[in-house]
Design an enzyme around this catalytic site. Structure first.
Site, PDB file in Angstrom:
ATOM      1  N   LEU A 275      35.408  25.607  37.659  1.00  0.00           N
ATOM      2  CA  LEU A 275      34.834  24.948  36.484  1.00  0.00           C
ATOM      3  C   LEU A 275      35.323  25.532  35.164  1.00  0.00           C
ATOM      4  O   LEU A 275      34.796  25.202  34.100  1.00  0.00           O
ATOM      5  CB  LEU A 275      33.305  24.972  36.570  1.00  0.00           C
ATOM      6  CG  LEU A 275      32.749  24.282  37.825  1.00  0.00           C
ATOM      7  CD1 LEU A 275      31.240  24.399  37.876  1.00  0.00           C
ATOM      8  CD2 LEU A 275      33.183  22.835  37.911  1.00  0.00           C
ATOM      9  N   CYS A 276      36.346  26.382  35.220  1.00  0.00           N
ATOM     10  CA  CYS A 276      36.943  26.907  33.988  1.00  0.00           C
ATOM     11  C   CYS A 276      37.876  25.862  33.383  1.00  0.00           C
ATOM     12  O   CYS A 276      38.553  25.134  34.093  1.00  0.00           O
ATOM     13  CB  CYS A 276      37.743  28.177  34.280  1.00  0.00           C
ATOM     14  SG  CYS A 276      36.731  29.634  34.475  1.00  0.00           S
ATOM     15  N   HIS A 277      37.896  25.827  32.062  1.00  0.00           N
ATOM     16  CA  HIS A 277      38.788  24.915  31.346  1.00  0.00           C
ATOM     17  C   HIS A 277      40.189  25.516  31.260  1.00  0.00           C
ATOM     18  O   HIS A 277      40.328  26.727  31.117  1.00  0.00           O
ATOM     19  CB  HIS A 277      38.273  24.689  29.914  1.00  0.00           C
ATOM     20  CG  HIS A 277      36.982  23.964  29.849  1.00  0.00           C
ATOM     21  ND1 HIS A 277      35.774  24.604  29.985  1.00  0.00           N
ATOM     22  CD2 HIS A 277      36.702  22.648  29.664  1.00  0.00           C
ATOM     23  CE1 HIS A 277      34.802  23.711  29.887  1.00  0.00           C
ATOM     24  NE2 HIS A 277      35.331  22.520  29.692  1.00  0.00           N
TER      25      HIS A 277
ATOM     26  N   MET B 278      36.110  34.748  31.313  1.00  0.00           N
ATOM     27  CA  MET B 278      36.617  34.639  32.685  1.00  0.00           C
ATOM     28  C   MET B 278      38.095  35.005  32.759  1.00  0.00           C
ATOM     29  O   MET B 278      38.545  35.602  33.742  1.00  0.00           O
ATOM     30  CB  MET B 278      36.371  33.242  33.249  1.00  0.00           C
ATOM     31  CG  MET B 278      34.900  32.881  33.387  1.00  0.00           C
ATOM     32  SD  MET B 278      33.889  34.136  34.220  1.00  0.00           S
ATOM     33  CE  MET B 278      34.696  34.265  35.800  1.00  0.00           C
ATOM     34  N   GLU B 279      38.839  34.689  31.724  1.00  0.00           N
ATOM     35  CA  GLU B 279      40.258  35.042  31.690  1.00  0.00           C
ATOM     36  C   GLU B 279      40.427  36.561  31.623  1.00  0.00           C
ATOM     37  O   GLU B 279      41.290  37.127  32.312  1.00  0.00           O
ATOM     38  CB  GLU B 279      40.945  34.348  30.512  1.00  0.00           C
ATOM     39  CG  GLU B 279      41.140  32.858  30.703  1.00  0.00           C
ATOM     40  CD  GLU B 279      39.860  32.015  30.644  1.00  0.00           C
ATOM     41  OE1 GLU B 279      39.908  30.863  31.101  1.00  0.00           O
ATOM     42  OE2 GLU B 279      38.811  32.502  30.152  1.00  0.00           O
TER      43      GLU B 279
ATOM     44  N   ASP C 205      47.708  46.004  46.387  1.00  0.00           N
ATOM     45  CA  ASP C 205      48.783  45.403  47.183  1.00  0.00           C
ATOM     46  C   ASP C 205      50.020  46.291  47.221  1.00  0.00           C
ATOM     47  O   ASP C 205      50.622  46.489  48.279  1.00  0.00           O
ATOM     48  CB  ASP C 205      49.144  44.030  46.627  1.00  0.00           C
ATOM     49  CG  ASP C 205      50.272  43.375  47.404  1.00  0.00           C
ATOM     50  OD1 ASP C 205      50.147  43.250  48.646  1.00  0.00           O
ATOM     51  OD2 ASP C 205      51.281  42.996  46.788  1.00  0.00           O
TER      52      ASP C 205
END
Length: 158
Positions: free
Chosen positions: A75-77, A113-114, A128
């Protein structure tokens, strides 16, 4: 209490309509830590890792992840980020790497969120690259440090 903005009146997931909002400068900072053995951290710091520069790779991965957050979190733009910065600091006294990210734009929605995605993916990239020498590294304390801009105002983590 504030309502959950991504849930509609029927209780369904919904992308927020930001079309009526004014563009404002928005900025967010986040952090994450990854703990490891002293030997693993020393290998990273000395540049002796056979896969190359761990910090440079993690930095680029974090930047790339911030730009693609909208593809990872439903739901992030999609955002036109004007700045993404990822800084990594070795902390030999605690056998950790601290990752801090900064995201910035002028737009209708925030960049929390970014910033969180950038810090998280940078930590995952370190994992990793180093898992061949240590599998029990621990990613922890992923959190928003600060955000400013937008209607919810300025937030600084305690």
């Amino acid at each position: 209490m504030t309502e959950l903005t991504h849930i509609n009146q029927n209780g369904e997931a919904n992308m927020v309509d930001v079309s009526g909002k004014q563009d404002t400068v928005r900025e967010a900072r986040a952090e994450a830590f990854i703990g490891m053995n002293a030997e693993t951290l020393q290998m990273i710091m000395s540049g002796n890792h056979h896969k190359g520069d761990v910090f440079a790779t993690a930095r680029i991965a974090g930047i790339q992840a911030a730009k693609r957050t909208w593809e990872l979190i439903p739901l992030c733009h999609p955002l036109l980020l004007s700045k993404v910065e990822v800084n990594l600091t070795a902390l030999p006294e605690s056998n950790q790497v601290r990752i801090e990210s900064l995201c910035k734009l002028t737009g209708k929605t925030g960049v929390e969120m970014e910033a969180l995605t950038a810090a998280s993916v940078a930590a995952l990239t370190i994992y990793d690259m180093c898992k061949a020498v240590q599998k029990d590294m621990v990613i922890s304390q992923v959190r928003l440090l600060e955000k400013c801009g937008g209607k919810s105002g300025h937030f600084v983590a305690a």
